[in-house]
Each structure stands twice: as C-alpha cells, then as structure tokens.
Design a protein around this motif. Structure first.
Motif, short mmCIF file in Angstrom:
data_model
loop_
_atom_site.label_atom_id
_atom_site.label_comp_id
_atom_site.label_asym_id
_atom_site.label_seq_id
_atom_site.Cartn_x
_atom_site.Cartn_y
_atom_site.Cartn_z
N LEU A 1 38.33 30.12 35.56
CA LEU A 1 38.44 29.99 34.92
C LEU A 1 38.86 32.01 35.05
CD1 LEU A 1 37.33 29.02 31.97
CD2 LEU A 1 39.38 28.33 32.96
N HIS A 2 37.61 32.67 35.15
CA HIS A 2 38.14 34.19 35.64
C HIS A 2 38.52 34.54 37.33
CE1 HIS A 2 36.44 36.70 32.82
NE2 HIS A 2 35.32 35.86 33.06
N THR A 3 38.84 33.38 38.15
CA THR A 3 39.11 33.38 39.26
C THR A 3 40.54 33.82 39.53
OG1 THR A 3 37.15 32.89 40.75
CG2 THR A 3 40.04 32.79 41.45
N ILE A 4 40.98 32.32 38.15
CA ILE A 4 42.76 31.95 37.64
C ILE A 4 42.93 33.25 37.18
CG2 ILE A 4 43.75 30.42 36.78
CD1 ILE A 4 41.95 28.17 36.67
N LEU A 5 42.70 33.75 36.01
CA LEU A 5 43.23 35.01 35.30
C LEU A 5 42.88 36.33 35.86
CD1 LEU A 5 41.15 34.19 31.92
CD2 LEU A 5 44.06 34.54 32.36
N LEU A 6 42.05 36.41 37.36
CA LEU A 6 42.75 37.26 38.34
C LEU A 6 43.74 37.35 38.68
CD1 LEU A 6 40.77 39.97 40.18
CD2 LEU A 6 40.63 38.11 41.56
N HIS A 7 44.43 36.16 39.20
CA HIS A 7 45.52 36.08 40.02
C HIS A 7 47.23 36.05 38.95
CE1 HIS A 7 44.11 35.96 43.89
NE2 HIS A 7 42.75 35.05 43.27
N ARG A 8 46.25 36.09 37.99
CA ARG A 8 47.62 36.06 36.54
C ARG A 8 47.47 37.18 35.54
NH1 ARG A 8 50.53 32.94 39.44
NH2 ARG A 8 51.04 30.98 40.03
N SER A 9 46.77 38.64 35.69
CA SER A 9 46.91 39.28 35.41
C SER A 9 46.97 40.65 35.80
CB SER A 9 45.68 39.41 34.82
OG SER A 9 44.51 38.59 34.08
N THR A 10 48.14 41.08 35.62
CA THR A 10 48.63 42.59 35.98
C THR A 10 47.69 43.85 34.68
OG1 THR A 10 50.01 43.03 34.61
CG2 THR A 10 50.57 41.22 35.70
N GLY A 11 48.06 45.21 35.42
CA GLY A 11 48.03 46.60 35.26
C GLY A 11 48.74 46.21 33.39
N LYS A 12 48.07 47.13 32.42
CA LYS A 12 49.03 47.44 31.66
C LYS A 12 50.65 47.98 31.73
CE LYS A 12 47.84 47.55 28.11
NZ LYS A 12 47.71 46.31 26.63
N PHE A 13 51.49 47.91 31.17
CA PHE A 13 52.92 48.58 31.28
C PHE A 13 53.34 49.52 30.52
CE2 PHE A 13 55.42 44.26 32.52
CZ PHE A 13 54.83 43.96 33.46
N HIS A 14 53.70 50.87 31.15
CA HIS A 14 53.87 51.49 31.22
C HIS A 14 55.23 52.08 31.20
CE1 HIS A 14 49.37 52.61 30.48
NE2 HIS A 14 49.80 52.61 31.66
N TYR A 15 55.93 51.90 30.00
CA TYR A 15 57.25 51.92 29.65
C TYR A 15 57.98 53.61 29.69
CZ TYR A 15 58.05 46.82 29.43
OH TYR A 15 57.72 45.68 29.84
N LYS A 16 59.10 54.04 30.23
CA LYS A 16 59.57 55.70 30.22
C LYS A 16 61.08 55.07 29.53
CE LYS A 16 57.34 56.03 34.48
NZ LYS A 16 57.96 56.78 36.29
#
Length: 218
Positions: free
Chosen positions: A25-40
C-alpha cells in the motif's frame, strides 16, 4: 470514465500480514502522492517536495520505501491493523482482500451529496498460511520477500503506463482531487476497504507451501 483495476495476490504467515500490506500500500501511495500545493493566485502554484523513508521489515527479508509522513503512515497502519484483526477473527482460514481505491469528487447540486468517482482500484488478495516449525518460517521469510519484490516491480510498471490521472485542479477544486488534510504530503483522494472471505481459492497458499517444501528438499 473507466476505472482501472489491478489485483495482486500474496500468501503470508500471520505475523507477516502487517508488513506485507504496508509494503504494497505504501509503494502505491508513494507514486500517488505529491508535495503540498502552494497557490500564488488562481491557476499559478508551486508544489512542495515529498520526503521518503526506507523501512526494514522485521518478519520478512524485505525493505520498502514510503512517503515520509507520519500522518499518512498512521492512517495506513490503522486500516491494515483492522484488516489483520478481522482476518484473525474470521474463522475462514485467513483469507481476505484489502483494496486501495483512488477517486475524485464531482460536485452535486443541493441537497445531494458529492459523487465519488473511482479512477483506480488496487486489490490485494491475502491468504494466511500456517507453518509447522521455525525452519519453515525462515524459508517463508525469504520467499515472501522475493514475492514482494516482484509485486513492487509490477506496481511500478503499471503506474508508469501513460494512463488516466485526474487533471491538476484549480485552487477552488483541489479538494475534489487530493486529500489536503495532511500537513506534509498530498495524496490523491483514496479510501481503503477490506473483506474477509472463504472464496478466494487456495492456489496462492498451495504455491507457497510447495516453495517451502521444495526448498526443504534441497
């Protein structure tokens, strides 16, 4: 939208259930996660980095990489722990399935709730084997590690295909695509479910027992 479905099968000893499920599960989520979005401003954003952490298993000769997020890890461990407990209490020879579903929300008009549309589902069929002695446990420790390595390669190959992913959302729609509730990482919206059954078949456990017997015979 067509929902992709992938099925993995593993056969493990009871004490290996947690680590095997966490590794996949962690392997899958590693590839299905991004860093936090910071909107300008609307339409303009930067993406934070995603830290990673190497995890060594205690009961399997295997190490895996997960997102370095204690919040995400706690959520996955909670779901896996509930699955393992249900397996142990089932009386169904330790057979079950845990699924990781990714979805996006579609806004509905009041008074209806938002529609959750799945776009990818990973299901792991699990069979718990009972071993006779420590020698068999040691062999199982090695064989399960080898099998998990194969599964991880398979996961990465599937994820690297150029198939559907939800498009990057605008700031007003980011909660329809990503789980923004974590402070250090932003996975796609997901849910984990499980079922305990006695109808998964015995092919996986039979293969594992055969591997153990063949190794003992060498």
């Amino acid at each position: 939208m067509n929902c992709r479905s992938e099925v993995l099968e593993v056969s493990v000893e009871g004490r290996q259930v947690d680590e095997a499920m966490l590794a996949l599960l962690h392997t899958i989520l590693l590839h299905r996660s991004t860093g936090k979005f910071h909107y300008k401003k609307e339409g303009t954003y930067s993406i934070g980095t995603v830290g990673t952490q190497d995890i060594d298993c205690d009961f399997i000769d295997f190490s895996f990489v997960r997102v370095s997020s204690e919040e995400l890890d706690r959520a996955i461990r909670k779901a896996v722990g509930e699955f393992k407990e249900a397996l142990g209490n089932s009386g169904s020879d330790g057979m079950g399935q845990i699924s990781l579903e990714f979805y996006q929300k579609k806004k509905s008009r009041w008074p209806f709730s938002d529609e959750c549309i799945p776009w990818e589902v990973w299901s792991v069929k699990v069979n718990v084997v009972n071993l006779a002695n420590e020698q068999e446990r040691q062999i199982c420790r090695e064989k399960v590690g080898e099998k998990l390595g194969e599964k991880v390669i398979n996961i990465v190959e599937v994820i690297n295909r150029h198939e559907y992913l939800p498009k990057m959302p605008t700031q007003s729609e980011v909660d329809n695509v990503f789980d923004t509730g974590l402070k250090d990482v932003q996975p796609y919206l997901y849910k984990i479910t499980y079922q305990i059954t006695d109808s998964l078949g015995t092919s996986v456990s039979t293969t594992m027992r055969r591997l153990i017997k063949d190794t003992l015979a060498l």
